[in-house]
Scaffold this active site. Structure first.
Site, PDB file in Angstrom:
ATOM      1  CB  ALA A 128      -0.898  -0.007   1.225  1.00 52.21           C
ATOM      2  N   GLY A 129       0.451   2.290  -0.682  1.00 52.16           N
ATOM      3  CA  GLY A 129       1.194   3.544  -0.659  1.00 52.16           C
ATOM      4  C   GLY A 129       2.123   3.719  -1.852  1.00 52.16           C
ATOM      5  CB  CYS A 130       3.647   1.564  -4.297  1.00 52.79           C
ATOM      6  SG  CYS A 130       4.831   1.099  -3.038  1.00 52.79           S
ATOM      7  CD  GLU A 131       3.458   7.400  -9.044  1.00 53.73           C
ATOM      8  OE1 GLU A 131       4.102   7.497 -10.083  1.00 53.73           O
ATOM      9  OE2 GLU A 131       3.052   8.390  -8.404  1.00 53.73           O
ATOM     10  CB  SER A 132       4.084   1.652 -10.087  1.00 55.44           C
ATOM     11  OG  SER A 132       5.145   2.099  -9.314  1.00 55.44           O
TER      12      SER A 132
END
Length: 138
Positions: free
Chosen positions: A53-57
């Site tokens: 969670a928290g990654c754009e990719s």
């Protein structure tokens, strides 16, 4: 689980390699190259519950503890993120829980001269991967 690079790339070798570059472009190219060395994760492991969670990719992180050392597998759908994952795994793969908890990630990234050049969302994603590894290994 074998070492993610086949050979041992440690945080120390990463710092030594990166400090040899003067330009951000050279560092960026090196990060991409390490990303290419990162083995592709088995598609069967790319499950929803392994997404960070928290990654754009998309970033998948699998971990395994052998009683002494932690082993990590990670992958992403973005080239630069695969390279950043490689840098993180260099610091944490095949390490003890104690090493992982005590490792100063901020100092490590500062020595690599990367965070300033990453978009805020990439920087946050990088921290999210590290945080997940630290949580898993507690």
């Amino acid at each position: 689980m074998s070492h993610p690079f086949g050979t041992t790339i440690t945080a120390t070798t990463v710092i030594e390699t990166m400090s040899g570059f003067t330009s951000w472009e050279d560092r960026y190219r090196q990060v991409i190259m390490w990303g290419k060395l990162l083995p592709k994760m088995d598609e069967a492991l790319k499950q929803e519950q392994l997404l960070v969670a928290g990654c754009e990719s998309k970033v998948w992180l699998a971990s395994e503890f052998d009683g002494e050392y932690w082993h990590f597998q990670a992958d992403s759908d973005a080239r630069i993120v695969r390279g950043l994952i490689a840098l993180v795994l260099a610091a944490f793969h095949h390490q003890t829980s104690e090493h992982i908890q005590q490792f100063d990630t901020d100092a490590y990234f500062a020595q690599l001269g990367l965070i300033d050049h990453l978009s805020p969302s990439r920087g946050n994603g990088l921290r999210a991967i590290v945080e997940q590894i630290k949580q898993v290994s507690r």
